[in-house]
Design a protein around this motif. Structure first.
Motif, PDB file in Angstrom:
ATOM      1  N   GLU A  10      76.134  54.706  46.556  1.00 55.93           N
ATOM      2  CA  GLU A  10      77.144  55.761  46.730  1.00 55.93           C
ATOM      3  C   GLU A  10      76.789  56.674  47.901  1.00 55.93           C
ATOM      4  O   GLU A  10      76.778  57.904  47.786  1.00 55.93           O
ATOM      5  N   ILE A  11      76.530  56.094  49.074  1.00 55.56           N
ATOM      6  CA  ILE A  11      76.148  56.855  50.265  1.00 55.56           C
ATOM      7  C   ILE A  11      77.225  57.858  50.662  1.00 55.56           C
ATOM      8  O   ILE A  11      76.923  58.926  51.225  1.00 55.56           O
ATOM      9  N   SER A  12      78.486  57.568  50.351  1.00 60.13           N
ATOM     10  CA  SER A  12      79.559  58.477  50.756  1.00 60.13           C
ATOM     11  C   SER A  12      79.477  59.825  50.056  1.00 60.13           C
ATOM     12  O   SER A  12      80.079  60.797  50.499  1.00 60.13           O
ATOM     13  N   MET A  13      78.719  59.911  48.954  1.00 61.86           N
ATOM     14  CA  MET A  13      78.564  61.171  48.238  1.00 61.86           C
ATOM     15  C   MET A  13      77.442  62.038  48.799  1.00 61.86           C
ATOM     16  O   MET A  13      77.344  63.219  48.487  1.00 61.86           O
ATOM     17  N   VAL A  14      76.570  61.446  49.605  1.00 64.04           N
ATOM     18  CA  VAL A  14      75.306  62.094  49.958  1.00 64.04           C
ATOM     19  C   VAL A  14      75.479  63.013  51.167  1.00 64.04           C
ATOM     20  O   VAL A  14      76.009  62.601  52.198  1.00 64.04           O
ATOM     21  N   GLY A  15      75.020  64.246  51.045  1.00 68.02           N
ATOM     22  CA  GLY A  15      75.055  65.192  52.154  1.00 68.02           C
ATOM     23  C   GLY A  15      73.874  64.991  53.087  1.00 68.02           C
ATOM     24  O   GLY A  15      72.897  64.318  52.759  1.00 68.02           O
ATOM     25  N   GLU A  16      73.958  65.607  54.264  1.00 64.90           N
ATOM     26  CA  GLU A  16      72.958  65.349  55.302  1.00 64.90           C
ATOM     27  C   GLU A  16      71.573  65.866  54.962  1.00 64.90           C
ATOM     28  O   GLU A  16      70.564  65.224  55.274  1.00 64.90           O
ATOM     29  N   GLU A  17      71.474  67.015  54.323  1.00 66.73           N
ATOM     30  CA  GLU A  17      70.160  67.596  54.076  1.00 66.73           C
ATOM     31  C   GLU A  17      69.352  66.756  53.095  1.00 66.73           C
ATOM     32  O   GLU A  17      68.170  66.473  53.325  1.00 66.73           O
ATOM     33  N   ILE A  18      69.977  66.329  51.988  1.00 72.01           N
ATOM     34  CA  ILE A  18      69.257  65.521  51.012  1.00 72.01           C
ATOM     35  C   ILE A  18      68.986  64.122  51.576  1.00 72.01           C
ATOM     36  O   ILE A  18      67.962  63.504  51.293  1.00 72.01           O
ATOM     37  N   PHE A  19      69.903  63.623  52.417  1.00 70.75           N
ATOM     38  CA  PHE A  19      69.705  62.308  53.052  1.00 70.75           C
ATOM     39  C   PHE A  19      68.480  62.343  53.963  1.00 70.75           C
ATOM     40  O   PHE A  19      67.657  61.426  53.947  1.00 70.75           O
ATOM     41  N   TYR A  20      68.345  63.422  54.729  1.00 69.31           N
ATOM     42  CA  TYR A  20      67.183  63.541  55.614  1.00 69.31           C
ATOM     43  C   TYR A  20      65.885  63.608  54.804  1.00 69.31           C
ATOM     44  O   TYR A  20      64.883  62.980  55.160  1.00 69.31           O
ATOM     45  N   SER A  21      65.915  64.360  53.699  1.00 69.18           N
ATOM     46  CA  SER A  21      64.724  64.453  52.854  1.00 69.18           C
ATOM     47  C   SER A  21      64.311  63.074  52.354  1.00 69.18           C
ATOM     48  O   SER A  21      63.110  62.767  52.264  1.00 69.18           O
ATOM     49  N   LEU A  22      65.295  62.234  52.044  1.00 64.92           N
ATOM     50  CA  LEU A  22      64.988  60.889  51.558  1.00 64.92           C
ATOM     51  C   LEU A  22      64.444  59.991  52.656  1.00 64.92           C
ATOM     52  O   LEU A  22      63.366  59.384  52.505  1.00 64.92           O
ATOM     53  N   ILE A  23      65.152  59.887  53.782  1.00 65.60           N
ATOM     54  CA  ILE A  23      64.765  58.879  54.770  1.00 65.60           C
ATOM     55  C   ILE A  23      63.465  59.231  55.489  1.00 65.60           C
ATOM     56  O   ILE A  23      62.736  58.342  55.924  1.00 65.60           O
ATOM     57  N   GLN A  24      63.138  60.516  55.590  1.00 71.49           N
ATOM     58  CA  GLN A  24      61.880  60.867  56.242  1.00 71.49           C
ATOM     59  C   GLN A  24      60.688  60.505  55.366  1.00 71.49           C
ATOM     60  O   GLN A  24      59.556  60.435  55.837  1.00 71.49           O
ATOM     61  N   SER A  25      60.925  60.258  54.069  1.00 67.41           N
ATOM     62  CA  SER A  25      59.833  59.918  53.156  1.00 67.41           C
ATOM     63  C   SER A  25      59.674  58.407  52.983  1.00 67.41           C
ATOM     64  O   SER A  25      58.839  57.956  52.199  1.00 67.41           O
ATOM     65  N   ILE A  26      60.473  57.621  53.713  1.00 67.54           N
ATOM     66  CA  ILE A  26      60.362  56.153  53.647  1.00 67.54           C
ATOM     67  C   ILE A  26      59.433  55.694  54.771  1.00 67.54           C
ATOM     68  O   ILE A  26      59.628  56.046  55.933  1.00 67.54           O
ATOM     69  N   ALA A  27      58.436  54.911  54.429  1.00 64.41           N
ATOM     70  CA  ALA A  27      57.407  54.519  55.390  1.00 64.41           C
ATOM     71  C   ALA A  27      57.909  53.441  56.346  1.00 64.41           C
ATOM     72  O   ALA A  27      58.836  52.680  56.036  1.00 64.41           O
TER      73      ALA A  27
END
Length: 784
Positions: A436-453
């Motif tokens: 459900e990427i269409s629900m995700v806002g930019e701030e929480i998305f950034y928090s997620l992707i920066q934590s992926i190695a």
């Protein structure tokens, strides 16, 4: 948890230990030793220097002044007894009669204040002495009243400074008390508001432009002052960002100022203010100066761009030999074949490190992921996540693993409310599946992707026909249009989904094809599976009646209420609102002989009332992230709950707290102060349920929802149902909604940033730092 010991007293500063320069500014953290005077509550533990150690956020400190202190006693094995600041205020003397009278009028009636001043030369002195008998000498004040007056005085005197200094700002005593609670003291509160009341918009929840502006004007801020114009520019750009626009045209700002401030603006002053904001790195401007926005949003989207490029260009070390054979074996076992699109999608997932899979319901996004999992089997670890709790579980049947909200996956430190996982402490799974990427806002998305190695895969799934995300950014569309992120678009309805009326009717709505004939009134069922029912009428007044009729019908058939969800567009306006329908459903399904608690408040506008009674057994929805809710089993264990979590009330306790069993969580205790953050959850809005689903869904739609009627809303409503969907709709409203689309062209940076980064890839990736993954097992990482 143990009862906390409180110390309430007057103190004098002995030595400021932190900051080392001894200079403490309002609102900053400090550690200092202090001499205790005039103890009102508690028993101070003095050290060998006959002083106490105090720490916390506080007002500016001076060795020449005395302070009122309210603090919690803590014991540290290394440092001994310490006191954590709850409130600290500069101790002021009420010298003038005017100040004394102003203060007393905030806690007593005018008649009582007049009587005290008529009887005593200095009523404050009498109150300080606590002499009830003396107070009764005043006309109209008996012993009982005198006792009450003393209690009010004792509870309020620490905040006297704020009551006096903020008297002209139009703030109620209750509002001042809440501000003091937020800022940790009357002195800090006074200095902040007197300096610039517009900071309330940034620092205190519930203060928007109109509220802060009213306070500022009452406090003497000029109508065309720099502070007011600056605050409005910031407010305007933040509002635009919340509408999805990271930048706006310069002319829009000028028009906004004319509407918000007035026509008598000095153009040179505005230009000077804008230049000042730009120099302070607050504003972003395009090279031609025709577009501008808040620099923080440019920086956010630039950071997202960097992380997407980092992940997509990292080395693909996944092994997927003989994948076609494995897919063929899976097709034999499941009894049906993947479409050509799905097979291309599986291949794309295997070959790319970042991929976006989009498609409407029935096109097989989840099945495509199952193909990837079949190829990798147990050689790699996976994490599936989504913004909402129920959406995070959509892939559970495929992966065999529990789904997590993004907040839960990243983990939250209750002390700081910051995520545990980040660039410095990345997640450990090999594959992160974001649904459900269409629900995700930019701030929480950034928090997620920066934590992926580096070297891990990010797979994003979305449905572009649904309602767009609320707030900042347009992630899905920007990634699609950039051409930089690998996209798999699934368009073919899978054979298993073709028989569903829910799927076929929702797709018709998305194509703006009418679902009912003009003037049609009555019922009909659609689809080979007979799973899509229409109940159409000509009067909007029938919506609630028809929704409740179908609810009772499903319940009579033996369908459990836990499997039924009612959906409407609006939260609290009109009879066909979630608020009103929730109360009516509660009357049907709740045993009102059980314990209950009443929460909320009555509004002057009847449709805005928030009063609700919650009974044991009620379904509730949490409306705000809260990281410090206690487990019911062990009060010392904190269990985060998130916006959109649904649960059942298991008990209502004598202390005013309630126990709730939320989906996929242990039972928790919600304290009284957070009860306003929960609502009944039998009926929720379309936006709130987006990304989630229920077995049986009853939708309601009529012209009272006029401003929200779009084809995206209809599509989203219908596709929430897994087994059976009932749409109760006013004919004209439904036909209007299907012909109307409200998807706006959001003005964002990300698409162009991705394109430019890709064009200069070699130069761009030089600035990107790798995120090195850890070796801990996945289950150990997320079990908190």
């Amino acid at each position: 948890m143990e009862d906390e010991k409180i110390l309430k007293c007057t103190i004098a500063i002995n030595k400021i230990l932190f900051p080392k320069n001894g200079c403490v500014e309002d609102g900053n953290f400090a550690i200092f030793s202090a001499t205790v005077e005039d103890v009102e509550e508690g028993e101070p533990h003095l050290n060998k220097y006959n002083s106490i150690s105090v720490k916390g956020g506080c007002c500016a400190l001076s060795y020449a002044k005395k302070y009122n202190l309210l603090a919690k006693e803590k014991y540290d094995d290394k440092w001994g007894y310490q006191y954590e600041i709850c409130y600290i205020n500069e101790k002021i003397k009420l010298n003038s009669i005017e100040d004394k009278r102003t203060f007393l009028l905030t806690i007593l009636t005018e008649k009582q204040v007049d009587s005290l001043f008529e009887t005593f030369k200095d009523p404050i002195k009498i109150l300080e002495e606590g002499d009830i008998k003396k107070l009764t000498e005043a006309k109209g004040i008996g012993e009982k009243n005198a006792s009450g007056i003393l209690e009010k005085y004792e509870n309020s005197k620490m905040n006297a400074q704020a009551y006096i200094e903020l008297n002209d700002y139009g703030l109620t005593r209750n509002a001042i008390d809440k501000l003091i609670e937020n800022y940790g003291g009357a002195t800090t509160t006074c200095k902040k508001i007197k300096s610039n009341p517009y900071i309330l918009m940034d620092e205190i929840e519930g203060y928007g432009w109109e509220k802060a502006d009213k306070i500022a004007l009452a406090g003497g801020i000029g109508e065309y002052s720099e502070k007011r114009i600056t605050a409005y520019i910031k407010h305007f750009l933040k509002q635009e960002a919340m509408n999805g626009n990271s930048w706006v045209y310069s002319d829009d700002v000028w028009n906004g100022l004319d509407n918000g401030i007035g026509n008598g603006l000095d153009e040179d002053k505005i230009i000077k203010i804008i230049h000042s904001l730009e120099e302070d790195n607050f504003l972003w401007f395009s090279q031609d100066r025709e577009r501008l926005g808040l620099k923080r949003y440019y920086n956010l989207e630039y950071s997202i761009c960097k992380e997407l490029i980092r992940l997509s260009t990292s080395e693909n070390n996944f092994v997927y030999e003989d994948y076609e054979e494995k897919i063929a074996n899976l097709e034999k076992r499941q009894g049906w074949d993947f479409t050509d699109e799905q097979k291309e999608g599986i291949k794309a997932i295997l070959e790319n490190q970042v991929i976006l899979v989009v498609g409407s319901g029935g096109t097989g996004k989840t099945s495509t992921v199952s193909g990837m999992l079949e190829v990798f089997q147990d050689d790699y670890t996976y994490a599936q996540t989504a913004l909402s709790g129920r959406a995070s579980g959509n892939l559970t049947d495929v992966t065999g693993r529990e789904g997590f909200t993004i907040h839960r996956l990243l983990g939250v430190d209750p002390e700081t409310s910051r995520f545990i996982h980040s660039r410095k402490n990345p997640l450990s799974p090999d594959v992160v599946i974001l649904d459900e990427i269409s629900m995700v806002g930019e701030e929480i998305f950034y928090s997620l992707i920066q934590s992926i190695a580096n070297g891990c895969k990010l797979i994003m799934l979305g449905d572009i026909k649904q309602l767009e995300s609320i707030g900042l950014g347009n992630l899905t569309k920007d990634m699609l249009e950039s051409g930089v992120i690998k996209v798999v678009e699934l368009t073919k309805i899978h054979r298993q989904a073709e028989a569903s009326g829910i799927i076929s009717e929702s797709l018709k709505a998305s194509r703006k094809e009418q679902l009912v004939e003009k003037d049609f009134v009555g019922k009909m069922v659609k689809g080979k599976l007979q799973d899509m029912e229409y109940d159409i009428y000509s009067s909007k007044d029938k919506t609630v009646e028809r929704m409740l009729f179908h609810l009772k019908e499903l319940l009579d058939k033996g369908i459990d209420m836990d499997d039924i969800q009612l959906i409407v567009p609006m939260k609290d306006r009109g009879s066909a609102s979630a608020y009103n329908i929730n109360n009516l459903v509660q009357d049907i399904v709740t045993n009102k002989k059980l314990n209950h608690v009443t929460i909320g408040k009555e509004s002057k506008k009847k449709e805005k009332n928030t009063i609700r009674t919650i009974y044991v057994g009620d379904r509730i929805i949490n409306m705000k992230n809260n990281y410090q809710i206690s487990s019911a089993e062990n009060k010392s264990v904190e269990v985060p709950i998130f916006n959109g979590d649904l649960g059942i009330v298991t008990s209502i306790n004598s202390d005013g707290t309630i126990n709730v069993k939320f989906n996929n969580k242990e039972e928790v205790v919600i304290p009284q102060m957070h009860l306003n953050e929960i609502q009944l959850g039998y009926c929720i809005t379309t936006h709130k349920i987006q990304g989630s689903s229920a077995k049986y869904v009853i939708c309601g739609l009529d012209y009272s929802h006029y401003s929200l009627l779009t084809k995206e809303l209809v599509y989203t409503m219908l596709t929430r149902a897994k087994i059976y969907c009932i749409l109760c709709a006013e004919n004209k409203a439904l036909r209007y909604a299907v012909t109307n689309s409200n998807i706006k062209k959001k003005q964002t940076f990300l698409c162009n940033l991705l394109i430019k980064a890709n064009e200069n890839l070699k130069e761009f990736i030089k600035d990107i730092k790798p995120v090195i993954r850890r070796v801990e097992l996945f289950d150990e990482v997320i079990d908190f």
